[in-house]
Structures are given as structure tokens and as C-alpha cells.
Design an enzyme around this catalytic site. Structure first.
Site, PDB file in Angstrom:
ATOM      1  N   GLY B 225     -12.484  -1.669  -1.339  1.00  0.00           N
ATOM      2  CA  GLY B 225     -12.965  -2.426  -0.185  1.00  0.00           C
ATOM      3  C   GLY B 225     -14.468  -2.653  -0.281  1.00  0.00           C
ATOM      4  N   GLY B 228     -16.631  -1.430  -3.135  1.00  0.00           N
ATOM      5  CA  GLY B 228     -16.576  -2.037  -4.457  1.00  0.00           C
ATOM      6  C   GLY B 228     -15.393  -1.591  -5.286  1.00  0.00           C
ATOM      7  N   GLY B 254      -7.663  -8.156  -2.825  1.00  0.00           N
ATOM      8  CA  GLY B 254      -7.079  -7.501  -3.998  1.00  0.00           C
ATOM      9  C   GLY B 254      -6.397  -8.494  -4.927  1.00  0.00           C
ATOM     10  N   ASP B 255      -5.746  -9.512  -4.350  1.00  0.00           N
ATOM     11  CA  ASP B 255      -5.098 -10.527  -5.182  1.00  0.00           C
ATOM     12  C   ASP B 255      -6.141 -11.349  -5.939  1.00  0.00           C
ATOM     13  OD1 ASP B 255      -2.682  -9.627  -4.087  1.00  0.00           O
ATOM     14  OD2 ASP B 255      -2.814 -11.063  -2.436  1.00  0.00           O
TER      15      ASP B 255
END
Lengths: 316, 316
Positions: B225, B228, B254-255
Site C-alpha cells: 500500500g 510501497g 495491485g493489478d
């Protein structure tokens, strides 16, 4: 044949979660979907009572197909009219025995689709002994569309009932439906008050019901949940409540009331009210909307207390 | 061609309400639906970067059709395999800028459907330069199914990345994927601890990443998040974070990280991490998952701080 009308049909989806936590991500343990909308529930109860029920209304998109598949699975005659828009879903999140509900607004209906529906309805009403019109209106329909449908049904000789609230109820009164069945909140929103109130006492309900009758309804039955019902009719006014306190799922109790009033429409009003209270209580005892516990219905009927009242609310 | 795999594809539905009140009934003001699932979002970002992305996975029922219609509308190549079960929905209720999420469990996949998918995947992998496998598994699939797909892809000469957590991640390691990209919670659930922890510090993430590498992964990138990422690779270990604090929608960050790692898979690892952090931040700035702000991506890249660390977490 009894025709039930659901203009804003819905796929009722239930999510079971462990606990509802605002702002959290929830894993849904179980998903249950059932084709619904108030008129569909009325038809399910009528079918359980052995009546010949036909379902019409508007259904569109993949959700509309799912609703129609549910009608077929329940053995209900499907006379729904297709529309281009996607029918709405309702999502009920159940956790710890409590329910949090999200109601999608529903599709937009075009003028051409409404004309097509009106034509189909006119043909269906010609074969109907009674017509029950239930629930909210999808976007695009005029607030007085129930009034138009009531006039068509009455011209065809059918007995008519409207179960809705607010402006659609208010506008329907001019067509003189045989019965309207607002709950307390729907009644409050249909009255021309500067400050509508969400709950009404039985005495206020009687006064409000008198107003709706003065505006055209032949009979007004106000459903008050555990407080029972009040009815104002051309035979007199009554207050009725269940002798036994029932606990369970109140969703669908109003639809069971409508089904009872339609099914016993030829009997004297005190008997009709007794049946409506008993069948509503039997719906509370059933796990899902549109189902009733018929054994409980027969058992509860004799325990319903029906009292004649005058318009001011005192016992006669 | 880059192949993205979404075995538990979803229709992501967003409900806008005025306020979320547990146990109340909510009128949904707006309904927005978008075909999704993590691998679909990866493909959307890859397409935005100019890459040739193909989407495969499992999709079924009316919801599966809606997901596929969304792929077509986005111009993504659709190589999904049909199943009999109904694909899942996710429902995100947005009120006052906060989101409450309900994730349906997804369909049950039969052994025959899984064999059909594996055949299709084998044919697609033969043409793929890289394969990204993303997200949870629907019911019926073995926990080691990502391991089997990684072996097929590696045998076909493709670079492979697995983005999942828990047992499916743990089981995938034995097939030696080129990269795995757990977030802190996914990493914690994949480690053989008696008491898994939901959050990990950068130092704990490095230690956990070393464990996953020892179990077979060629590189481990842990997304943390706003803190980093940490990466443990055969070229060394790094910690990286955005120089600028970005605020927005973290869904899909995340994708975007996965898309970056796949797109720049031939470059040295410090550059790959830099791109992954910058593209994730650019995804936070975009309003929906699967979208990125490309101008922000280019602007943010130079500000990413990348530091070499040893396995114990201290700077080199």
C-alpha cells in the site's frame, strides 16, 4: 383468473454474511436469488390458495430473464412484457438475524414499451375476474399509470386492488379502485399534508383511510404490522388484529394481505379483514416473501379479533 | 502476446447510496457495473500501455455474459471458457466516499470444465510471451491449480507471474513462477505460521518474501500500500516507495503493479520495481480499477525511491 401486475419486477437477492461491518470487505457465505416484486409474491400466495393466477408486468435484460425463469420454476403463468432496460435487483444482506436492504432504482421504460404493455394488459384484463396492481413504478412511467390500468380493468368488469404508496396511490384513487392497501408510511405519503409522518396510530389510519375513500377508493385497508389492520368500506369500518403474536419474516406480509383480499373479494368485509390478518400472520411465519404457512392460516383465522369502529376510531 | 488468467471472474457492481445504515432499507441512487476480476483489470492496464493482451478464465451464466460483453466493449481479446455455473458479482456500496464490499463466493467448477479450460490454456500459452494468473479460485478447483498452469506456461517458454494469496499461492511456488506478488495479508496467509498476521512490516515482508523464494518463486514482490513494495529477486533485494503521496481509489493498484511487472519483465529488477510503484500510484489516481493515469505514471516514475536492502531489511 386473477391477474397480478408488477411494473417494477425485481430479482430479490439475499446475501448471508457473518456480520455487517461498514467500510469492510465481506465474504458472502451464501447467495440466494428469487424472482420477485410485490405482484409476483401476491401470485405465489394466490397459487398456494388454489387460485388461478397470471403474472404480468415489465421485465428486461438478464435480470428480467432470471425473474421469468423463477416464475416458470414456481409454476406461475408468465404474461410479462419485455422491455429493453435491465430489471432491477434488490440485495438483502442478512447478518445476525438482521437485514440491510439495497433497492436498485429499476429500468427506464419508454413510451412505446408502455403502449405495448397497455395493449397486453387490456387483453389480459378481458379474461380476469380480479386485478391486483402492486408496488413502485419504474422510471419513465407517469404517476397516474395505475389509474389508467384500473379504468381498463373496471371497464372489462374486473374487481381491482391497488397496493402502492405516495403519488402513484394518490393518483390511482380517481379511477375508483375496489380496494387500496397502503401501509402506514404509504398512507402518510399519499395524504396531502405539509409534513407527512412515517408512522400513524390506528386512529390516524382510520382518518387517513376516510380521506382516501373520499378521494375515490371504494375500500381502504391500512396495514399496521403487529398492530393489525384498519378497514374503511361502504359496509362500515373495522379494526382487526391477530389474536396470536407471530414472529418471523415480515417481508411479504403485505402481499399476503393483498392475496387474501383478492381471493375472498365476494364475502362480507368483516370476513375479508379476518382472512387478510390471518394470511398476513401466516406469511410472517414462512421463511421467504411469497410463501405462507397454510396450516397456520387456518389455525389463526378464528383467533383474529375484528371490531367495528366509527370513523373517529371508537368501537361501535 | 500477454495472457491474463481470471479463474473467478466477476461482475463488479457499484451502488451509490446517501449513507450506509445497518438494518435499514436503502434506495440505490446509481448502479454501475463493470466486467472485472483481477486478471481482467491487469489486461485493461496492459492494453492502456499498448501491450497485446488476451483475457482467459472461466465465465458462466447471465453474469458471465455480462462480463464478456464488458471485455468486448473494452476492446479486449476474449478467450474465456464457458462454465455452467453462474459467475460471481461483487457489490461495492459507496456512501460518503467510503466503500463497503460484498464478494459473492463464485460458481462451482466441474472436473470436466477444468479439463476443458486446461486444454484451452495450453493452446493459448503456446502463443504467449508472458502469463499472469490473478485472484481467488472458484469452488471445485484444487488449491494447486495455479501450479499446474505455471508448469504448462513455462513448458511453452512463457514468463509467469502469480498474484494470489494463502494456499493457492503456497501451492503455486513449487512450479517456480518467475514472480509472485502477494500483498501483506496474502503473504501472511501463505506463510506456514501457527498464527498468521494480517499486516506485516517491511522488514517482516522481506523475511516472508525470502521464505517464498526458498519455496520456489524466482522473485517475490510484496505490495504494502502506501508503504510501497519490497522485492526479493535473484539479482538482489529492494525496497521502493512513491516519492509523492497519492490519494484516490486503491482498488486495482495491485493489478496495475502486476501489469507493470509483466510489461517490463526484460529489464533489470530495480527498474521493474520503479515502474511497478509508479503505475500502482497512477492506478490510485484513476477513478475505477483497471484504469491508470498514464501522464501521472510517467511523472511519478522519476520520483520513486528504490533502495537496495539485504535480507535482514537494512539498507545496503
Amino acid at each position: 383468473m386473477i391477474l397480478t401486475v408488477t411494473l417494477n419486477a425485481a430479482l430479490d437477492v439475499t446475501y448471508a454474511v457473518d456480520a455487517l461491518v461498514p467500510h469492510a470487505t465481506h465474504r458472502v457465505r451464501e447467495v440466494h436469488a428469487r424472482g420477485g416484486g410485490k405482484g409476483v409474491n401476491v401470485a405465489r400466495v394466490l397459487a398456494a390458495l388454489g387460485e388461478d393466477a397470471v403474472v404480468t408486468g415489465l421485465a428486461g435484460g438478464a435480470t428480467g430473464l432470471a425473474i421469468r425463469a423463477g416464475l416458470a420454476a414456481a409454476g406461475l403463468a408468465d404474461a410479462t412484457v419485455p422491455i429493453a432496460g435491465e430489471s432491477r435487483r434488490t440485495v438483502t444482506v442478512v447478518a445476525d438475524g438482521d437485514a440491510t436492504v439495497f433497492n436498485e432504482p429499476g429500468p427506464h421504460v419508454t413510451a412505446a414499451e408502455w403502449r405495448a404493455f397497455t395493449e397486453r394488459f387490456t387483453a389480459l384484463a378481458a379474461d380476469a375476474d380480479a386485478v391486483a396492481l402492486s408496488g413502485s413504478l419504474p422510471r419513465g412511467l407517469p404517476a397516474d399509470c395505475y389509474a389508467g390500468l384500473v379504468r381498463i380493468a373496471r371497464a372489462a368488469g374486473a374487481w381491482t386492488l391497488v397496493d402502492t404508496g405516495g403519488e402513484p396511490l394518490h393518483a390511482a384513487l380517481a379511477a375508483e379502485p375496489d380496494a387500496v392497501t397502503p401501509n402506514a408510511a404509504e398512507l402518510a405519503r399519499a395524504l396531502p399534508r405539509p409534513e407527512p409522518v412515517a408512522g400513524v396510530t390506528p386512529e390516524e389510519a382510520l382518518a387517513g383511510a376516510e380521506e382516501l375513500r373520499a378521494a375515490g377508493a371504494r375500500a381502504v385497508v391500512v396495514t399496521l404490522g403487529v398492530a393489525g389492520m384498519v378497514a374503511v368500506t361502504d359496509e362500515g369500518a373495522w379494526r382487526a388484529r391477530s389474536g396470536a403474536v407471530v414472529r418471523g419474516n415480515p417481508t411479504g406480509a403485505g402481499d399476503a394481505c393483498v392475496a387474501a383480499l383478492v381471493a375472498v373479494r365476494s364475502r362480507p368485509w368483516p370476513e375479508r379483514i379476518r382472512d387478510a390478518v390471518a394470511l398476513s400472520a401466516a406469511a410472517v411465519l414462512a421463511p421467504v416473501a411469497g410463501a405462507v404457512d397454510l396450516a397456520a392460516y387456518r389455525r389463526l383465522r378464528s383467533g383474529v379479533v375484528v371490531e367495528g369502529v366509527d370513523a373517529a376510531g371508537s368501537r361501535r
